[in-house]
Write a protein that holds these residues in place. Structure first.
Motif, mmCIF file in Angstrom:
data_model
loop_
_atom_site.group_PDB
_atom_site.id
_atom_site.type_symbol
_atom_site.label_atom_id
_atom_site.label_comp_id
_atom_site.label_asym_id
_atom_site.label_seq_id
_atom_site.Cartn_x
_atom_site.Cartn_y
_atom_site.Cartn_z
ATOM 1 N N PHE A 69 0.831 -1.210 0.000
ATOM 2 C CA PHE A 69 0.000 0.000 0.000
ATOM 3 C C PHE A 69 0.867 1.262 0.000
ATOM 4 O O PHE A 69 0.488 2.277 0.601
ATOM 5 C CB PHE A 69 -0.944 0.042 1.206
ATOM 6 N N ILE A 70 2.012 1.232 -0.647
ATOM 7 C CA ILE A 70 2.916 2.385 -0.628
ATOM 8 C C ILE A 70 2.586 3.304 -1.808
ATOM 9 O O ILE A 70 2.834 2.966 -2.967
ATOM 10 C CB ILE A 70 4.393 1.938 -0.671
ATOM 11 N N SER A 71 2.027 4.455 -1.495
ATOM 12 C CA SER A 71 1.539 5.380 -2.522
ATOM 13 C C SER A 71 2.677 6.023 -3.302
ATOM 14 O O SER A 71 3.734 6.332 -2.758
ATOM 15 C CB SER A 71 0.697 6.479 -1.866
ATOM 16 N N HIS A 72 2.440 6.235 -4.588
ATOM 17 C CA HIS A 72 3.335 6.887 -5.566
ATOM 18 C C HIS A 72 4.789 6.428 -5.472
ATOM 19 O O HIS A 72 5.707 7.202 -5.740
ATOM 20 C CB HIS A 72 3.227 8.425 -5.475
ATOM 21 N N ALA A 73 4.999 5.171 -5.127
ATOM 22 C CA ALA A 73 6.370 4.659 -5.085
ATOM 23 C C ALA A 73 7.000 4.648 -6.475
ATOM 24 O O ALA A 73 8.229 4.662 -6.610
ATOM 25 C CB ALA A 73 6.400 3.259 -4.479
ATOM 26 N N ASP A 74 6.163 4.620 -7.510
ATOM 27 C CA ASP A 74 6.685 4.662 -8.877
ATOM 28 C C ASP A 74 7.294 6.023 -9.207
ATOM 29 O O ASP A 74 8.183 6.129 -10.042
ATOM 30 C CB ASP A 74 5.596 4.304 -9.889
ATOM 31 N N TRP A 75 6.799 7.079 -8.572
ATOM 32 C CA TRP A 75 7.341 8.413 -8.798
ATOM 33 C C TRP A 75 8.585 8.671 -7.956
ATOM 34 O O TRP A 75 9.364 9.582 -8.251
ATOM 35 C CB TRP A 75 6.310 9.492 -8.439
ATOM 36 N N ALA A 76 8.741 7.908 -6.880
ATOM 37 C CA ALA A 76 9.740 8.224 -5.862
ATOM 38 C C ALA A 76 11.158 7.872 -6.300
ATOM 39 O O ALA A 76 11.396 6.897 -7.004
ATOM 40 C CB ALA A 76 9.413 7.493 -4.571
ATOM 41 N N ASP A 77 12.101 8.687 -5.846
ATOM 42 C CA ASP A 77 13.527 8.423 -6.042
ATOM 43 C C ASP A 77 14.120 7.732 -4.823
ATOM 44 O O ASP A 77 15.159 7.072 -4.923
ATOM 45 C CB ASP A 77 14.272 9.737 -6.282
ATOM 46 N N PHE A 78 13.461 7.902 -3.674
ATOM 47 C CA PHE A 78 13.924 7.241 -2.456
ATOM 48 C C PHE A 78 12.742 7.000 -1.528
ATOM 49 O O PHE A 78 11.681 7.609 -1.675
ATOM 50 C CB PHE A 78 15.011 8.061 -1.741
ATOM 51 N N VAL A 79 12.952 6.093 -0.589
ATOM 52 C CA VAL A 79 11.897 5.670 0.332
ATOM 53 C C VAL A 79 12.277 6.057 1.762
ATOM 54 O O VAL A 79 13.422 5.870 2.180
ATOM 55 C CB VAL A 79 11.695 4.138 0.262
ATOM 56 N N ILE A 80 11.320 6.598 2.485
ATOM 57 C CA ILE A 80 11.459 6.793 3.925
ATOM 58 C C ILE A 80 10.871 5.536 4.555
ATOM 59 O O ILE A 80 9.659 5.347 4.572
ATOM 60 C CB ILE A 80 10.720 8.047 4.395
ATOM 61 N N LEU A 81 11.728 4.666 5.029
ATOM 62 C CA LEU A 81 11.341 3.317 5.455
ATOM 63 C C LEU A 81 11.380 3.184 6.968
ATOM 64 O O LEU A 81 12.371 3.552 7.612
ATOM 65 C CB LEU A 81 12.290 2.285 4.827
#
Length: 386
Positions: A155-167
């Motif tokens: 359910f991670i929104s707009h991960a396709d747009w993201a350059d990095f993840v806050i995990l």
């Protein structure tokens, strides 16, 4: 509280509404029909929003943001919320949690996010840990000066747009009054890091063009320099972000309420049945009155919470009340708007069926309505020892 709107706020709202009408509305039909937004359109909207000062407007000026306070950001998000989610989110709002960046992290993540050079996404929810955040299975094990991460987020929104993840990942356990509980740490993970893969998420009835994804981590090695905040103190980093995000959800809902009510007023004032305007029938006019009442209550609760946030006196209960009320008001107003329009309400020629579909997810993400009620009830009962 001072309920007056400043001249600066009026200008920002007018600019945002004009932007929505000229830059976002024309593409709604295409995005809704294709369930996609092209990279070219994303870039076009981004550049226009940067020119107008709408991009990263809520981030501090020393980071390259617009420096708007929370109350003004709620007004801006309300205006943007009138449009399709994929389109309005292109006017990017970097996660407030990025303000916890220090040293080289600022140059690598925070500043590029505010300039429009990078996009983040936030990864906390897991298949077996939604509302129960402490139940997350994703684990980061220390290995010298690095951490090895294994687990899955969804359910991670707009991960396709993201350059990095806050995990957010578990990094240990500690004793509590209820037994063992997991310690949580927040990490900054670049797209393309070995061991980190991205998969398409689930088909969603809401928010066409704005997709969710599954993130898999398999022996993903991250240096300690990419810990955001302190090890085992991930919730300290996230607390402010969660509150502000709930106000953002509430504000976006206000914008959709505005649009649904406006369409309903126009329809009721012009549609004729049985020889008169349908607004003359109490069955319709009373619906309009109830819709306006619910909208006004949601507006006041959201703006009060935002004002408290800016004055460092907002409690978790304030954000919970605002989010709960606004999302449920949207569900009511969207449904009543369709009822007023009759058969036309569920046709794609009008935005109402989209608003109605999109409304459903708002009572689930960023904390379900049940979680908000839990937060509110605990705040009421805790002082009584119950």
């Amino acid at each position: 509280m001072d309920f007056s709107v400043t001249e600066e706020q009026k200008l920002i709202i007018e600019t945002a509404l004009r932007f929505v009408e000229e830059e976002l509305y024309p593409y709604e039909e295409e995005v809704e029909r294709t369930d996609a937004i092209t990279p070219e359109l994303v870039e076009q909207i981004k550049q226009k929003s940067i020119e107008l000062g709408l991009y990263a407007a809520g981030m501090p000026e020393d980071c390259g943001g617009g420096g708007l306070d929370t109350l003004t950001m709620c007004m801006l998000d309300r205006a943007l919320g009138r449009a399709n989610m994929a389109l309005n989110y292109t006017v990017y709002r970097p996660s407030n949690v990025l303000q916890a960046c220090v040293g080289e992290q600022r140059e690598k993540y925070l500043l590029p996010a505010c300039r429009g050079e990078k996009v983040d996404c936030f990864a906390m929810t897991e298949p077996g840990a939604g509302s129960d955040v402490r139940g997350m299975k994703t684990f980061a094990k220390r290995d010298g000066s690095d951490f090895i991460i294994n687990g899955t987020k969804h359910f991670i929104s707009h991960a396709d747009w993201a350059d990095f993840v806050i995990l957010m990942a578990a990094t240990g356990e500690e004793d509590s009054a209820r037994g063992k509980r997991k310690k949580i740490t927040t990490f900054l993970v670049d797209k393309g890091t070995p061991g980190f893969t991205l998969r398409p998420g689930y088909k969603n009835v809401s928010h066409r063009g704005y997709h969710n994804f599954i993130l898999d981590f398999e022996d993903c090695r991250i240096p300690e320099s990419q810990v955001l905040g302190e090890v085992d103190k991930g919730f300290d980093v996230a607390n402010d972000w969660l509150g502000a995000t709930r106000l953002q959800v509430a504000s976006l809902c206000l914008g959709r309420c505005d649009r649904a009510l406006e369409h309903s007023l126009d329809w009721a004032a012009n549609r004729e049945q049985f020889g008169q305007k349908i607004a003359k029938f109490q069955g319709v006019s009373f619906k309009l009155a109830d819709m306006k009442m619910r909208l006004k209550a949601a507006e006041l609760l959201t703006y009060e919470a935002a004002w408290k946030y800016d004055n460092n006196c907002m409690e978790d209960m304030d954000a919970a009340i605002a989010k709960l009320n606004a999302t449920e008001a949207l569900a009511f107003i969207a449904d009543e708007a369709i009822q007023i329009h009759g058969g036309m309400g569920v046709m794609s020629e009008l935005p109402l069926e989209r608003i109605w579909r999109d409304a459903r997810i708002e009572r689930i993400w960023e904390g379900t309505s049940e979680i908000q009620r839990h937060i509110i009830s605990r705040a009421l009962l805790r002082p009584l020892g119950a």
